[in-house]
Design an enzyme around this catalytic site. Structure first.
Site, PDB file in Angstrom:
ATOM      1  N   GLY A   1       0.302   3.307  15.072  1.00 27.28           N
ATOM      2  CA  GLY A   1       1.484   4.096  14.755  1.00 27.28           C
ATOM      3  C   GLY A   1       2.691   3.675  15.583  1.00 27.28           C
ATOM      4  O   GLY A   1       3.749   4.285  15.501  1.00 27.28           O
TER       5      GLY A   1
ATOM      6  N   SER B   1       6.080  -1.083   9.738  1.00 29.39           N
ATOM      7  CA  SER B   1       7.479  -1.030  10.195  1.00 29.39           C
ATOM      8  C   SER B   1       8.426  -0.990   8.999  1.00 29.39           C
ATOM      9  O   SER B   1       8.138  -1.562   7.945  1.00 29.39           O
ATOM     10  CB  SER B   1       7.780  -2.277  11.037  1.00 29.39           C
ATOM     11  OG  SER B   1       9.151  -2.322  11.339  1.00 29.39           O
TER      12      SER B   1
ATOM     13  N   LEU C   1      -0.786  -0.886  14.626  1.00 30.82           N
ATOM     14  CA  LEU C   1      -0.185  -0.764  15.965  1.00 30.82           C
ATOM     15  C   LEU C   1      -0.391   0.654  16.508  1.00 30.82           C
ATOM     16  O   LEU C   1       0.345   1.113  17.380  1.00 30.82           O
ATOM     17  CB  LEU C   1       1.319  -1.078  15.918  1.00 30.82           C
ATOM     18  CG  LEU C   1       1.699  -2.446  15.365  1.00 30.82           C
ATOM     19  CD1 LEU C   1       3.219  -2.602  15.319  1.00 30.82           C
ATOM     20  CD2 LEU C   1       1.072  -3.560  16.207  1.00 30.82           C
TER      21      LEU C   1
ATOM     22  N   ASP D   1       0.828  -1.205   0.000  1.00 25.74           N
ATOM     23  CA  ASP D   1       0.000   0.000   0.000  1.00 25.74           C
ATOM     24  C   ASP D   1       0.863   1.256   0.000  1.00 25.74           C
ATOM     25  O   ASP D   1       1.847   1.341   0.728  1.00 25.74           O
ATOM     26  CB  ASP D   1      -0.909  -0.001   1.237  1.00 25.74           C
ATOM     27  CG  ASP D   1      -1.826   1.202   1.252  1.00 25.74           C
ATOM     28  OD1 ASP D   1      -2.654   1.322   0.322  1.00 25.74           O
ATOM     29  OD2 ASP D   1      -1.714   2.035   2.168  1.00 25.74           O
TER      30      ASP D   1
ATOM     31  N   TYR E   1       2.469  10.366   0.346  1.00 30.40           N
ATOM     32  CA  TYR E   1       3.509   9.939   1.296  1.00 30.40           C
ATOM     33  C   TYR E   1       4.858  10.495   0.878  1.00 30.40           C
ATOM     34  O   TYR E   1       5.425  10.123  -0.153  1.00 30.40           O
ATOM     35  CB  TYR E   1       3.578   8.404   1.393  1.00 30.40           C
ATOM     36  CG  TYR E   1       2.329   7.767   1.973  1.00 30.40           C
ATOM     37  CD1 TYR E   1       1.433   8.490   2.753  1.00 30.40           C
ATOM     38  CD2 TYR E   1       2.032   6.426   1.743  1.00 30.40           C
ATOM     39  CE1 TYR E   1       0.286   7.917   3.273  1.00 30.40           C
ATOM     40  CE2 TYR E   1       0.886   5.834   2.263  1.00 30.40           C
ATOM     41  CZ  TYR E   1       0.017   6.593   3.024  1.00 30.40           C
ATOM     42  OH  TYR E   1      -1.119   6.019   3.534  1.00 30.40           O
TER      43      TYR E   1
HETATM   44  N1  LIG Z   1      -5.470   5.467   4.546  1.00 28.43           N
HETATM   45  C1  LIG Z   1      -4.956   6.269   5.442  1.00 28.43           C
HETATM   46  O1  LIG Z   1      -5.498   7.341   5.745  1.00 28.43           O
HETATM   47  C2  LIG Z   1      -3.674   5.848   6.123  1.00 28.43           C
HETATM   48  C3  LIG Z   1      -3.162   6.596   7.200  1.00 28.43           C
HETATM   49  C4  LIG Z   1      -1.988   6.135   7.804  1.00 28.43           C
HETATM   50  C5  LIG Z   1      -1.365   4.972   7.349  1.00 28.43           C
HETATM   51  N2  LIG Z   1      -1.878   4.290   6.279  1.00 28.43           N
HETATM   52  C6  LIG Z   1      -1.278   3.033   5.785  1.00 28.43           C
HETATM   53  O2  LIG Z   1      -1.014   2.180   6.884  1.00 28.43           O
HETATM   54  C7  LIG Z   1       0.340   1.766   6.850  1.00 28.43           C
HETATM   55  C8  LIG Z   1       0.836   1.449   8.228  1.00 28.43           C
HETATM   56  O3  LIG Z   1       0.730   2.593   9.069  1.00 28.43           O
HETATM   57  P1  LIG Z   1       1.767   2.801  10.257  1.00 28.43           P
HETATM   58  O4  LIG Z   1       3.141   2.855   9.722  1.00 28.43           O
HETATM   59  O5  LIG Z   1       1.285   3.920  11.086  1.00 28.43           O
HETATM   60  O6  LIG Z   1       1.567   1.375  11.009  1.00 28.43           O
HETATM   61  P2  LIG Z   1       1.925   0.819  12.439  1.00 28.43           P
HETATM   62  O7  LIG Z   1       2.369  -0.588  12.193  1.00 28.43           O
HETATM   63  O8  LIG Z   1       0.788   1.074  13.355  1.00 28.43           O
HETATM   64  O9  LIG Z   1       3.138   1.687  12.967  1.00 28.43           O
HETATM   65  C9  LIG Z   1       4.430   1.556  12.437  1.00 28.43           C
HETATM   66  C10 LIG Z   1       5.364   2.364  13.314  1.00 28.43           C
HETATM   67  O10 LIG Z   1       5.473   1.699  14.569  1.00 28.43           O
HETATM   68  C11 LIG Z   1       6.831   1.465  14.835  1.00 28.43           C
HETATM   69  N3  LIG Z   1       6.966   0.168  15.476  1.00 28.43           N
HETATM   70  C12 LIG Z   1       6.430  -0.994  15.095  1.00 28.43           C
HETATM   71  N4  LIG Z   1       6.796  -1.990  15.927  1.00 28.43           N
HETATM   72  C13 LIG Z   1       7.595  -1.427  16.816  1.00 28.43           C
HETATM   73  C14 LIG Z   1       8.282  -1.926  17.910  1.00 28.43           C
HETATM   74  N5  LIG Z   1       8.237  -3.225  18.249  1.00 28.43           N
HETATM   75  N6  LIG Z   1       9.013  -1.068  18.631  1.00 28.43           N
HETATM   76  C15 LIG Z   1       9.082   0.221  18.294  1.00 28.43           C
HETATM   77  N7  LIG Z   1       8.456   0.773  17.245  1.00 28.43           N
HETATM   78  C16 LIG Z   1       7.713  -0.053  16.527  1.00 28.43           C
HETATM   79  C17 LIG Z   1       7.515   1.410  13.491  1.00 28.43           C
HETATM   80  O11 LIG Z   1       8.897   1.705  13.657  1.00 28.43           O
HETATM   81  P3  LIG Z   1      10.012   0.829  12.870  1.00 28.43           P
HETATM   82  O12 LIG Z   1       9.898   1.221  11.429  1.00 28.43           O
HETATM   83  O13 LIG Z   1      11.283   1.251  13.495  1.00 28.43           O
HETATM   84  O14 LIG Z   1       9.688  -0.614  13.126  1.00 28.43           O
HETATM   85  C18 LIG Z   1       6.772   2.469  12.735  1.00 28.43           C
HETATM   86  O15 LIG Z   1       7.287   3.757  13.032  1.00 28.43           O
HETATM   87  C19 LIG Z   1       1.053   2.922   6.139  1.00 28.43           C
HETATM   88  O16 LIG Z   1       2.305   2.560   5.605  1.00 28.43           O
HETATM   89  C20 LIG Z   1       0.044   3.256   5.065  1.00 28.43           C
HETATM   90  O17 LIG Z   1       0.175   2.327   4.004  1.00 28.43           O
HETATM   91  C21 LIG Z   1      -3.021   4.710   5.678  1.00 28.43           C
END
Ligand SMILES: NC(=O)c1ccc[n+]([C@@H]2O[C@H](COP(=O)([O-])OP(=O)(O)OC[C@H]3O[C@@H](n4cnc5c(N)ncnc54)[C@H](OP(=O)(O)O)[C@@H]3O)[C@@H](O)[C@H]2O)c1
Length: 313
Positions: free
Chosen positions: A220, A278, A218, A56, A61
């Site tokens: 964020g 991540s 998660l 995705d 972005y």
């Molecule tokens: N449609 C929309 O409006 C919308 C909005 C937001 C996002 N999205 C989609 O959703 C996807 C995922 O969103 P997200 O990145 O916010 O997802 P997420 O999985 O909730 O959060 C990821 C973040 O958490 C950190 N993280 C994960 N595991 C960790 C751990 N064990 N310890 C410390 N930090 C940890 C990651 O850091 P590390 O990289 O260091 O692991 C990263 O910064 C996006 O890439 C996008 O495709 C869509």
């Protein structure tokens, strides 16, 4: 990984999707350099090697840099394009939009078609498998959107369409005018964001065979293992209690808190696909064990109640 059919389409996704919002390593395109791009490409390659087949992205972005980085990964990883579904989004005007007004929503036909062409160019592909409207645009004209979708489909630029952050009624309004089925609604769903369980959104997905994609599964990061909350802040008391319960249940199942958070989403009958965000290859790989966790009904509800921070009726 197991797979899920995306709605009534022929697209098939792995049980977890990979989200590319962080692969440029910054939100500021002027800060993207070779090292950040290489890290992003490694993350995408790690996801592909771990079995993720739905990727995705969105034009917004890092103002296009995440699509460009993803395109670089496609070039570097032989055979990847043919084996995956590429999803991206449009509908939020970027800072360099000729019409100006960055960050306003725009679902006009011109904007959709132009955004799609720019996304194709940045990723270096002929076709986007799944094209989504990023946010509800209060000025959206459903017949106009339908016309743009049809044009992109006929031109072979897009295979299937979906929406993101749409209420059930808005999705229905758009669907009424679209000749093709809208196959996904991408929503913020996690233990700290439970609205879609109660506002009819997931009910609609089940009724219509629309697949919910869960963004920020998660929250964020704070629902993951390393996720911190300010324990001294009284407003965070509920989150601390949620994390403690998650750690207890995860410990008993010998899995990480991250894996538990994802498996909680996977258990819902609407076949939620969590979008893992991540950029750490080890975390990307270990997330895939979520589908092996068989969470009991009792634990699922205990987590729901902790997430709601109030009992269920
Ligand atoms: N449609 C929309 O409006 C919308 C909005 C937001 C996002 N999205 C989609 O959703 C996807 C995922 O969103 P997200 O990145 O916010 O997802 P997420 O999985 O909730 O959060 C990821 C973040 O958490 C950190 N993280 C994960 N595991 C960790 C751990 N064990 N310890 C410390 N930090 C940890 C990651 O850091 P590390 O990289 O260091 O692991 C990263 O910064 C996006 O890439 C996008 O495709 C869509």
């Amino acid at each position: 990984m197991h797979t899920v059919q995306l709605g009534k389409s022929s697209l098939i996704s792995s049980r977890l999707a990979y989200g590319c919002a962080r692969i440029a390593g910054t939100w500021n395109p002027s800060e993207v350099d070779a090292a950040k791009t290489a890290t992003g490409v490694r993350a995408v390659a790690a996801a592909y090697e771990a079995g993720y087949t739905l990727f995705d992205n969105a034009d917004i972005y890092c103002l296009g840099a995440c699509e460009t980085t993803f395109g670089k990964a496609l070039q570097e990883v032989s055979g990847m394009r043919e084996r995956i579904c590429i999803a991206t989004k449009c509908g939020i005007r970027m800072a360099d939009d000729p019409k100006g007004s960055p960050y306003h929503y725009d679902s006009s036909a011109d904007h959709i078609v132009r955004s799609c062409e720019l996304s194709l160019k940045r990723m270096g592909v002929e076709t986007i498998d799944l094209y989504q409207l990023h946010r509800p645009d209060l000025l959206m004209h459903p017949p106009e959107v339908a016309g743009a979708f049809e044009k992109l489909k006929q031109q072979g630029k897009v295979r299937e369409f979906g929406v993101s952050n749409f209420s059930p009624s808005l999705l229905t309004a758009l669907q009424k005018h679209c000749p093709m089925s809208l196959i996904v609604n991408q929503l913020e769903i996690h233990l700290g964001r439970l609205g879609s369980f109660h506002d009819g959104t997931l009910d609609q997905c089940m009724a219509e065979g629309i697949i919910p994609l869960a963004w920020s599964p998660l929250g964020g990061g704070y629902l993951g293992d390393g996720g911190k909350v300010d324990r001294k802040n009284p407003r965070h008391r509920g989150l601390v209690a949620l994390q403690e319960l998650m750690d207890k249940i995860a410990g008993a199942a010998s899995v990480s808190r991250t894996v538990l958070a994802l498996s909680w989403l996977l258990k819902h009958p609407s076949r939620i696909i969590p979008i893992v965000g991540s950029t750490n290859p080890e975390r990307i790989r270990s997330a895939t064990t979520a589908e092996t966790v068989d969470l009991s009904r009792e634990d699922w509800y205990r987590l729901l109640v902790a997430g709601r921070m109030e009992p269920i009726p």
